[in-house]
Design a protein around this motif. Sequence first.
Motif, mmCIF file in Angstrom:
data_model
loop_
_atom_site.group_PDB
_atom_site.id
_atom_site.type_symbol
_atom_site.label_atom_id
_atom_site.label_comp_id
_atom_site.label_asym_id
_atom_site.label_seq_id
_atom_site.Cartn_x
_atom_site.Cartn_y
_atom_site.Cartn_z
ATOM 1 N N TYR A 192 11.559 -9.787 -7.668
ATOM 2 C CA TYR A 192 10.385 -8.938 -7.447
ATOM 3 C C TYR A 192 10.627 -7.484 -7.866
ATOM 4 O O TYR A 192 9.837 -6.607 -7.523
ATOM 5 N N THR A 193 11.682 -7.247 -8.599
ATOM 6 C CA THR A 193 12.056 -5.885 -8.950
ATOM 7 C C THR A 193 11.699 -5.586 -10.397
ATOM 8 O O THR A 193 11.866 -6.428 -11.278
ATOM 9 N N LEU A 194 11.222 -4.367 -10.638
ATOM 10 C CA LEU A 194 10.789 -3.946 -11.964
ATOM 11 C C LEU A 194 11.925 -3.221 -12.688
ATOM 12 O O LEU A 194 13.011 -3.027 -12.136
ATOM 13 N N LYS A 195 11.663 -2.810 -13.893
ATOM 14 C CA LYS A 195 12.652 -2.041 -14.644
ATOM 15 C C LYS A 195 12.812 -0.656 -14.025
ATOM 16 O O LYS A 195 11.936 -0.164 -13.328
ATOM 17 N N ALA A 220 -3.260 0.220 2.575
ATOM 18 C CA ALA A 220 -3.388 -1.201 2.262
ATOM 19 C C ALA A 220 -3.601 -1.414 0.761
ATOM 20 O O ALA A 220 -3.028 -2.343 0.166
ATOM 21 N N LEU A 221 -4.416 -0.562 0.141
ATOM 22 C CA LEU A 221 -4.654 -0.692 -1.296
ATOM 23 C C LEU A 221 -3.362 -0.454 -2.077
ATOM 24 O O LEU A 221 -3.037 -1.210 -3.011
ATOM 25 N N ASP A 222 -2.622 0.587 -1.710
ATOM 26 C CA ASP A 222 -1.363 0.890 -2.385
ATOM 27 C C ASP A 222 -0.393 -0.284 -2.272
ATOM 28 O O ASP A 222 0.230 -0.697 -3.260
ATOM 29 N N HIS A 223 -0.279 -0.830 -1.063
ATOM 30 C CA HIS A 223 0.639 -1.959 -0.861
ATOM 31 C C HIS A 223 0.195 -3.163 -1.684
ATOM 32 O O HIS A 223 1.023 -3.829 -2.321
ATOM 33 N N ARG A 256 11.212 4.006 -10.777
ATOM 34 C CA ARG A 256 11.237 5.451 -10.554
ATOM 35 C C ARG A 256 9.812 6.003 -10.481
ATOM 36 O O ARG A 256 9.521 6.901 -9.682
ATOM 37 N N LEU A 257 8.931 5.493 -11.303
ATOM 38 C CA LEU A 257 7.546 5.928 -11.245
ATOM 39 C C LEU A 257 6.916 5.593 -9.900
ATOM 40 O O LEU A 257 6.191 6.412 -9.316
ATOM 41 N N LEU A 258 7.188 4.385 -9.394
ATOM 42 C CA LEU A 258 6.649 4.004 -8.093
ATOM 43 C C LEU A 258 7.195 4.912 -6.992
ATOM 44 O O LEU A 258 6.459 5.327 -6.086
ATOM 45 N N THR A 259 8.485 5.214 -7.058
ATOM 46 C CA THR A 259 9.087 6.087 -6.057
ATOM 47 C C THR A 259 8.476 7.483 -6.116
ATOM 48 O O THR A 259 8.167 8.098 -5.096
ATOM 49 N N ARG A 260 8.282 7.994 -7.333
ATOM 50 C CA ARG A 260 7.692 9.331 -7.482
ATOM 51 C C ARG A 260 6.247 9.329 -6.996
ATOM 52 O O ARG A 260 5.800 10.273 -6.336
ATOM 53 N N LYS A 261 5.523 8.291 -7.313
ATOM 54 C CA LYS A 261 4.119 8.180 -6.902
ATOM 55 C C LYS A 261 3.985 8.163 -5.384
ATOM 56 O O LYS A 261 3.001 8.678 -4.822
ATOM 57 N N ASN A 262 4.968 7.582 -4.681
ATOM 58 C CA ASN A 262 4.887 7.484 -3.220
ATOM 59 C C ASN A 262 4.788 8.845 -2.548
ATOM 60 O O ASN A 262 4.217 8.981 -1.461
ATOM 61 N N LEU A 263 5.354 9.869 -3.182
ATOM 62 C CA LEU A 263 5.361 11.194 -2.579
ATOM 63 C C LEU A 263 3.947 11.712 -2.366
ATOM 64 O O LEU A 263 3.663 12.373 -1.365
ATOM 65 N N THR A 264 3.060 11.431 -3.294
ATOM 66 C CA THR A 264 1.669 11.857 -3.150
ATOM 67 C C THR A 264 0.764 10.691 -2.749
ATOM 68 O O THR A 264 -0.458 10.856 -2.654
ATOM 69 N N MET A 282 2.349 -5.050 -4.507
ATOM 70 C CA MET A 282 2.686 -6.465 -4.366
ATOM 71 C C MET A 282 2.277 -7.249 -5.621
ATOM 72 O O MET A 282 2.980 -8.156 -6.061
ATOM 73 N N GLU A 283 1.125 -6.871 -6.190
ATOM 74 C CA GLU A 283 0.667 -7.540 -7.411
ATOM 75 C C GLU A 283 1.613 -7.243 -8.574
ATOM 76 O O GLU A 283 1.971 -8.146 -9.345
ATOM 77 N N LEU A 284 2.026 -5.993 -8.703
ATOM 78 C CA LEU A 284 2.966 -5.618 -9.762
ATOM 79 C C LEU A 284 4.274 -6.394 -9.645
ATOM 80 O O LEU A 284 4.861 -6.811 -10.643
ATOM 81 N N ARG A 285 4.724 -6.596 -8.435
ATOM 82 C CA ARG A 285 6.040 -7.223 -8.206
ATOM 83 C C ARG A 285 5.974 -8.750 -8.172
ATOM 84 O O ARG A 285 7.017 -9.408 -8.240
ATOM 85 N N GLY A 286 4.794 -9.293 -7.994
ATOM 86 C CA GLY A 286 4.668 -10.748 -8.012
ATOM 87 C C GLY A 286 4.838 -11.419 -6.666
ATOM 88 O O GLY A 286 5.137 -12.622 -6.611
ATOM 89 N N TYR A 287 4.654 -10.680 -5.584
ATOM 90 C CA TYR A 287 4.706 -11.307 -4.261
ATOM 91 C C TYR A 287 3.450 -12.140 -4.036
ATOM 92 O O TYR A 287 2.366 -11.832 -4.560
ATOM 93 N N SER A 288 3.573 -13.163 -3.205
ATOM 94 C CA SER A 288 2.446 -14.062 -2.965
ATOM 95 C C SER A 288 1.615 -13.659 -1.756
ATOM 96 O O SER A 288 0.491 -14.132 -1.585
ATOM 97 N N SER A 289 2.146 -12.801 -0.891
ATOM 98 C CA SER A 289 1.400 -12.364 0.289
ATOM 99 C C SER A 289 1.877 -10.977 0.697
ATOM 100 O O SER A 289 3.018 -10.587 0.382
ATOM 101 N N PRO A 290 1.052 -10.204 1.408
ATOM 102 C CA PRO A 290 1.446 -8.842 1.783
ATOM 103 C C PRO A 290 2.623 -8.796 2.749
ATOM 104 O O PRO A 290 3.353 -7.799 2.783
ATOM 105 N N ILE A 291 2.844 -9.854 3.512
ATOM 106 C CA ILE A 291 3.928 -9.868 4.493
ATOM 107 C C ILE A 291 5.249 -10.358 3.897
ATOM 108 O O ILE A 291 6.316 -10.199 4.493
ATOM 109 N N GLN A 292 5.203 -10.933 2.699
ATOM 110 C CA GLN A 292 6.394 -11.570 2.123
ATOM 111 C C GLN A 292 7.584 -10.625 1.972
ATOM 112 O O GLN A 292 8.704 -10.998 2.328
ATOM 113 N N PRO A 293 7.430 -9.378 1.456
ATOM 114 C CA PRO A 293 8.607 -8.521 1.323
ATOM 115 C C PRO A 293 9.254 -8.189 2.661
ATOM 116 O O PRO A 293 10.477 -8.076 2.751
#
Length: 589
Positions: free
Chosen positions: A144-147, A232-235, A152-160, A239-250
């Motif tokens: 479920y991990t990206l390049k 909820a939208l951000d999560h 890094r973009l996701l981490t930076r985006k989390n700040l705002t 989850m869609e980007l990472r390929g999880y099947s449900s919001p609780i899976q990670p």
Amino acid sequence: MTTADLTWNTALLYPAPDSAELEADLGSFDALAADFRERYFEKIAQLQPSSLLEAVREYEALQVRMAKPFCYAHLLFAADSSNETTLSLSQRCSELGSRLSQQLLFFDLELMNLDDAPFQALCSLPQAAPYVHFLNGIRKFRPYTLKENEERLLTRKNLTGVSAFTRLFDELSASLRYSMELDGQVREFTGEELLSLLHHHDPDVRFRAMTTFLEKHGQNGIVFNAVFNNMALDHGQEMELRGYSSPIQPTNIGNEIPDEAVEHLMAVTEANYGLAQEYFRLKAGLLGMEKIRNCDIYAPLAESRKSYEFDEARDLVVASYGAYDAEFGRIVADFFTERRVDVMPRPGKSGGAFAMGISPQTPPFLLLNFTGTLRDLATIAHEAGHGLHFVLSQKQNMLNYHAPLPLAETASVFGEMLLTRRLLDSESDPLLRKSLLCAKIEDIIATTFRQTVLTRFELRLHTERSKGLLTNDRVSRIWLEENEKLFGNAVEMIPAYSWGWSYISHFIHSRFYCYSYTFAELLVLALFQNYCEKGESFKPGYRSLLESGGALSPTETARLAGIDITAGDFWQKGYDFLGGLIQELKAVL
């Protein structure tokens, strides 16, 4: 105790938020992270096992160094979120933490993508044994991990994004002030003081306290709705980007519990909602009411309106732990003698209660909001259990220091059981014993049934948000529907309870954390039954469980204390215990 004794002494960490020591630490991290990145970025796959192990140890040392100032900033913010210096430091640490995460992210990713042969060679080193569980934990998220650039973009985006909305939720919640008439005078209350009135003997006071608290949240509904919708939208998008099947899976992967096992835990809990409804009807009879409202669930019995001074409450908790194990008692007492506890509610202070474990090298701290109720007494025992757990797990390295979420509540709930047993054993007044029995039953209901309600609500919130923006009316409808399943026709929900979702910080800070309470409560009921049966022979295994921190999976950790959580009927045994308590209460009545 003096007023100063009731606030924590954060000078144990740093002299002041503008101290040279704090500035030196915070000012060093960018260079340390850059140096680590320069030496290891895109080189992990070429390192020999011994060099890989050295890199892991350096990474661990960085985590230890960063934990102290960041936790210090959080403690100051929790104590007074209205202080400009505190706010500035908190924001600075948030932004610094984001930068450091981006710099160090590569390390997890390269370990995650290491070929199996060199990874196994690293884990096979005898000196690597303390890190194997951590290393395997990283590999679980490999699918479920990206390049790195994307991460890094996701981490930076989390700040705002997520971090900004979390901060907004915290600052708004801490800033709310409440006015209500009590004893003939209009007074200003903090949220914690109002919620403590749910233990008041007057049903009108209980109703007005809960209504005042929740309606104030409703007045800020635009903000709370925006926070919940965007979180909820951000999560969901991540989850869609990472390929999880449900919001609780990670969360479940991180907890090392299969989705099916979590679902089974909640399904067994829901199948036993009838026990809670049976108790609610009993409580209505005890209060002389035809049907209780949800603001009456924690009402004291008419015969017993005991309140506690803080010194008395503290001594009872310390004695409860000390009676079980003298060293446990000393560890808990040290929180108070060393002033690592912030006790009383006040404007600007975070609501609720928490324990903060910083690192194996640094003492933990506790936050309370004590108002003198029996529930507050139990909360001291609960948070002291967390603190005890953090102290005992200091045997582990930083990467294994924190227990996995399903076991994070074990020591806290066990501590509450120790307190209840001490109170019941020392109390001769049958009316007070009845109150204590009710309090324990209510506590089990709150930490099993209610937590499942919260988890079901959270799942539905995330699922429905994926289809579009949720209005406050829709969020409230989901909330009431899930609560109706628990209350049935035994409890009437007051009108303002439609805002009951808006103040629960677990939804914001620790996504899908709530089922961990259910897990821990049922586990502790099994542990406590073993303790009652085995006595002294039980204690070494339980201590090993606490000392293990996060070095093992939940299943392996529970086995240290002789518990098999994979047994088919394990969860039902806890509810059988609750049913026994309800029958015992009936016998007393």
